[in-house]
Design a protein around this motif. Structure first.
Motif, PDB file in Angstrom:
ATOM      1  N   ASN A 131       0.781  -1.417  -0.146  1.00  0.00           N
ATOM      2  CA  ASN A 131      -0.067   0.029  -0.058  1.00  0.00           C
ATOM      3  C   ASN A 131       1.048   1.320  -0.137  1.00  0.00           C
ATOM      4  O   ASN A 131       0.370   2.367  -0.090  1.00  0.00           O
ATOM      5  N   LYS A 132       2.059   1.117   0.004  1.00  0.00           N
ATOM      6  CA  LYS A 132       3.135   2.405   0.152  1.00  0.00           C
ATOM      7  C   LYS A 132       3.076   2.891  -1.178  1.00  0.00           C
ATOM      8  O   LYS A 132       3.561   2.176  -2.177  1.00  0.00           O
ATOM      9  N   PRO A 133       2.927   4.318  -1.490  1.00  0.00           N
ATOM     10  CA  PRO A 133       3.100   4.770  -2.786  1.00  0.00           C
ATOM     11  C   PRO A 133       4.369   4.587  -3.335  1.00  0.00           C
ATOM     12  O   PRO A 133       5.605   4.715  -2.676  1.00  0.00           O
ATOM     13  N   ALA A 134       4.602   4.303  -4.837  1.00  0.00           N
ATOM     14  CA  ALA A 134       5.795   4.207  -5.360  1.00  0.00           C
ATOM     15  C   ALA A 134       6.726   5.612  -5.034  1.00  0.00           C
ATOM     16  O   ALA A 134       7.820   5.322  -5.426  1.00  0.00           O
ATOM     17  N   ALA A 135       5.984   6.587  -4.949  1.00  0.00           N
ATOM     18  CA  ALA A 135       6.739   8.028  -4.857  1.00  0.00           C
ATOM     19  C   ALA A 135       7.532   8.069  -3.571  1.00  0.00           C
ATOM     20  O   ALA A 135       8.362   8.985  -3.351  1.00  0.00           O
ATOM     21  N   LEU A 136       7.258   7.212  -2.557  1.00  0.00           N
ATOM     22  CA  LEU A 136       7.943   7.296  -1.267  1.00  0.00           C
ATOM     23  C   LEU A 136       9.433   6.428  -1.537  1.00  0.00           C
ATOM     24  O   LEU A 136       9.319   5.526  -2.361  1.00  0.00           O
ATOM     25  N   PRO A 137      10.354   6.612  -0.422  1.00  0.00           N
ATOM     26  CA  PRO A 137      11.631   5.950  -0.834  1.00  0.00           C
ATOM     27  C   PRO A 137      11.271   4.414  -0.908  1.00  0.00           C
ATOM     28  O   PRO A 137      10.096   4.148   0.147  1.00  0.00           O
ATOM     29  N   PRO A 138      11.967   3.563  -1.386  1.00  0.00           N
ATOM     30  CA  PRO A 138      11.558   2.440  -1.593  1.00  0.00           C
ATOM     31  C   PRO A 138      11.703   1.283  -0.339  1.00  0.00           C
ATOM     32  O   PRO A 138      11.273   0.315  -0.305  1.00  0.00           O
ATOM     33  N   ALA A 139      12.645   1.687   0.421  1.00  0.00           N
ATOM     34  CA  ALA A 139      12.708   0.865   1.765  1.00  0.00           C
ATOM     35  C   ALA A 139      11.692   0.791   2.886  1.00  0.00           C
ATOM     36  O   ALA A 139      11.182   2.190   3.043  1.00  0.00           O
ATOM     37  N   VAL A 140      11.509  -0.038   3.299  1.00  0.00           N
ATOM     38  CA  VAL A 140      10.433   0.143   4.594  1.00  0.00           C
ATOM     39  C   VAL A 140      11.021  -1.037   5.894  1.00  0.00           C
ATOM     40  O   VAL A 140      11.989  -1.795   5.444  1.00  0.00           O
ATOM     41  N   ALA A 141      10.678  -0.791   6.831  1.00  0.00           N
ATOM     42  CA  ALA A 141      10.785  -1.728   7.985  1.00  0.00           C
ATOM     43  C   ALA A 141       9.528  -2.120   8.751  1.00  0.00           C
ATOM     44  O   ALA A 141       8.529  -1.539   8.506  1.00  0.00           O
ATOM     45  N   LEU A 142       9.443  -3.282   9.198  1.00  0.00           N
ATOM     46  CA  LEU A 142       8.316  -3.874   9.858  1.00  0.00           C
ATOM     47  C   LEU A 142       8.796  -3.561  11.341  1.00  0.00           C
ATOM     48  O   LEU A 142       9.620  -4.173  12.112  1.00  0.00           O
ATOM     49  N   GLN A 143       8.157  -2.654  11.978  1.00  0.00           N
ATOM     50  CA  GLN A 143       8.287  -2.219  13.344  1.00  0.00           C
ATOM     51  C   GLN A 143       7.336  -2.472  14.689  1.00  0.00           C
ATOM     52  O   GLN A 143       6.105  -2.645  14.152  1.00  0.00           O
ATOM     53  N   SER A 144       7.695  -2.923  15.633  1.00  0.00           N
ATOM     54  CA  SER A 144       6.944  -3.449  16.720  1.00  0.00           C
ATOM     55  C   SER A 144       5.917  -2.131  17.268  1.00  0.00           C
ATOM     56  O   SER A 144       6.201  -1.082  17.286  1.00  0.00           O
ATOM     57  N   PRO A 145       5.145  -2.574  18.076  1.00  0.00           N
ATOM     58  CA  PRO A 145       4.404  -1.883  18.758  1.00  0.00           C
ATOM     59  C   PRO A 145       5.107  -0.898  19.909  1.00  0.00           C
ATOM     60  O   PRO A 145       5.049   0.360  20.124  1.00  0.00           O
ATOM     61  N   ASP A 146       6.220  -1.654  20.480  1.00  0.00           N
ATOM     62  CA  ASP A 146       7.087  -0.884  21.391  1.00  0.00           C
ATOM     63  C   ASP A 146       7.814   0.475  20.645  1.00  0.00           C
ATOM     64  O   ASP A 146       8.179   1.235  21.032  1.00  0.00           O
ATOM     65  N   TRP A 147       8.409  -0.193  19.379  1.00  0.00           N
ATOM     66  CA  TRP A 147       9.137   0.820  18.499  1.00  0.00           C
ATOM     67  C   TRP A 147       7.946   2.131  18.235  1.00  0.00           C
ATOM     68  O   TRP A 147       8.496   3.231  18.548  1.00  0.00           O
ATOM     69  N   LEU A 148       7.052   1.745  17.977  1.00  0.00           N
ATOM     70  CA  LEU A 148       6.008   2.810  17.581  1.00  0.00           C
ATOM     71  C   LEU A 148       5.583   3.750  18.751  1.00  0.00           C
ATOM     72  O   LEU A 148       5.779   5.135  18.589  1.00  0.00           O
ATOM     73  N   ARG A 149       5.373   2.955  19.957  1.00  0.00           N
ATOM     74  CA  ARG A 149       5.204   3.770  21.120  1.00  0.00           C
ATOM     75  C   ARG A 149       6.660   4.736  21.502  1.00  0.00           C
ATOM     76  O   ARG A 149       6.230   5.913  21.412  1.00  0.00           O
ATOM     77  N   ALA A 150       7.601   4.379  21.375  1.00  0.00           N
ATOM     78  CA  ALA A 150       8.936   5.000  21.521  1.00  0.00           C
ATOM     79  C   ALA A 150       9.247   6.127  20.499  1.00  0.00           C
ATOM     80  O   ALA A 150       9.688   7.344  20.954  1.00  0.00           O
ATOM     81  N   PHE A 151       8.843   5.804  19.208  1.00  0.00           N
ATOM     82  CA  PHE A 151       9.059   6.798  18.390  1.00  0.00           C
ATOM     83  C   PHE A 151       8.005   8.114  18.282  1.00  0.00           C
ATOM     84  O   PHE A 151       8.490   9.187  18.430  1.00  0.00           O
ATOM     85  N   LEU A 152       6.956   7.647  18.466  1.00  0.00           N
ATOM     86  CA  LEU A 152       5.739   8.716  18.816  1.00  0.00           C
ATOM     87  C   LEU A 152       6.004   9.696  20.225  1.00  0.00           C
ATOM     88  O   LEU A 152       5.917  10.701  20.130  1.00  0.00           O
ATOM     89  N   THR A 153       6.582   8.819  21.107  1.00  0.00           N
ATOM     90  CA  THR A 153       6.837   9.678  22.331  1.00  0.00           C
ATOM     91  C   THR A 153       8.023  10.723  22.270  1.00  0.00           C
ATOM     92  O   THR A 153       8.062  11.624  22.464  1.00  0.00           O
ATOM     93  N   ALA A 154       8.969  10.095  21.404  1.00  0.00           N
ATOM     94  CA  ALA A 154      10.317  10.896  21.115  1.00  0.00           C
ATOM     95  C   ALA A 154       9.802  12.157  20.187  1.00  0.00           C
ATOM     96  O   ALA A 154      10.263  13.304  20.262  1.00  0.00           O
ATOM     97  N   HIS A 155       8.850  12.110  19.243  1.00  0.00           N
ATOM     98  CA  HIS A 155       8.552  13.050  18.044  1.00  0.00           C
ATOM     99  C   HIS A 155       7.373  13.659  18.351  1.00  0.00           C
ATOM    100  O   HIS A 155       6.967  14.172  17.175  1.00  0.00           O
ATOM    101  N   GLU A 156       6.560  13.358  19.261  1.00  0.00           N
ATOM    102  CA  GLU A 156       5.266  13.877  19.608  1.00  0.00           C
ATOM    103  C   GLU A 156       5.032  15.292  19.307  1.00  0.00           C
ATOM    104  O   GLU A 156       4.083  15.579  18.600  1.00  0.00           O
ATOM    105  N   SER A 157       6.089  16.120  19.807  1.00  0.00           N
ATOM    106  CA  SER A 157       6.081  17.721  19.718  1.00  0.00           C
ATOM    107  C   SER A 157       6.142  18.082  18.175  1.00  0.00           C
ATOM    108  O   SER A 157       5.693  19.216  17.915  1.00  0.00           O
ATOM    109  N   GLU A 158       6.656  17.142  17.399  1.00  0.00           N
ATOM    110  CA  GLU A 158       7.108  17.527  15.998  1.00  0.00           C
ATOM    111  C   GLU A 158       6.081  17.043  14.995  1.00  0.00           C
ATOM    112  O   GLU A 158       5.627  17.619  13.941  1.00  0.00           O
ATOM    113  N   ILE A 159       5.433  15.817  15.266  1.00  0.00           N
ATOM    114  CA  ILE A 159       4.615  15.339  14.185  1.00  0.00           C
ATOM    115  C   ILE A 159       3.189  15.742  14.615  1.00  0.00           C
ATOM    116  O   ILE A 159       2.623  15.645  15.805  1.00  0.00           O
ATOM    117  N   THR A 160       2.519  16.333  13.479  1.00  0.00           N
ATOM    118  CA  THR A 160       1.253  16.909  13.810  1.00  0.00           C
ATOM    119  C   THR A 160      -0.120  16.016  13.429  1.00  0.00           C
ATOM    120  O   THR A 160      -0.986  15.938  14.135  1.00  0.00           O
TER     121      THR A 160
END
Length: 135
Positions: free
Chosen positions: A79-108
């Motif tokens: 489902n990723k559009p071809a216009a985005l960079p080609p690489a992807v990662a499969l990330q865990s719920p813990d990773w998502l929680r940590a990433f959103l916590t670290a960047h919550e003030s930047e990501i709208t």
């Protein structure tokens, strides 16, 4: 059978529960899928295979007019559009929680399957709350 290597099952870059939740636009099902399964994340730079601590550099979208930053997540790499960079990662719920916590003030906003088939959008704070609740 010495000398024969067993073929590895290819890694599937998808979360069927997440795809189902997006199809029904059910926020409770989305929260459950995010807490219990992986998320496909587009990468600007893939991680180093020999370093399990290197998860790569996550690609985010910055609106040139407003400067707002969006995180794009996918239920399936297909489902990723071809216009985005080609690489992807499969990330865990813990990773998502940590990433959103670290960047919550930047990501709208966070978009799921932005190009379809069943796009959905949520605020980072709402996703963090959903990831923190155990159903």
């Amino acid at each position: 059978m010495a000398g024969k290597k067993r073929a590895k099952t290819p890694l599937e870059f998808r979360n069927t529960q997440l795809a189902d939740a997006l199809q029904t636009q059910d926020m409770a099902a989305l929260a459950f899928a995010l807490r219990h399964g992986p998320t496909v994340v587009p990468l600007l730079r893939p991680g180093q295979r020999d370093d399990p601590r290197d998860t790569g550099e996550v690609w985010t979208y910055r609106d040139s007019n407003t400067g707002d930053i969006a995180l794009l997540l996918f239920s399936d790499a297909a489902n990723k559009p071809a216009a985005l960079p080609p690489a992807v990662a499969l990330q865990s719920p813990d990773w998502l929680r940590a990433f959103l916590t670290a960047h919550e003030s930047e990501i709208t906003t966070v978009f799921f399957d932005i190009a379809g088939p069943h796009a959905m959008q949520a605020a980072p704070a709402d996703l963090l709350a959903a990831l923190a609740v155990e159903a």
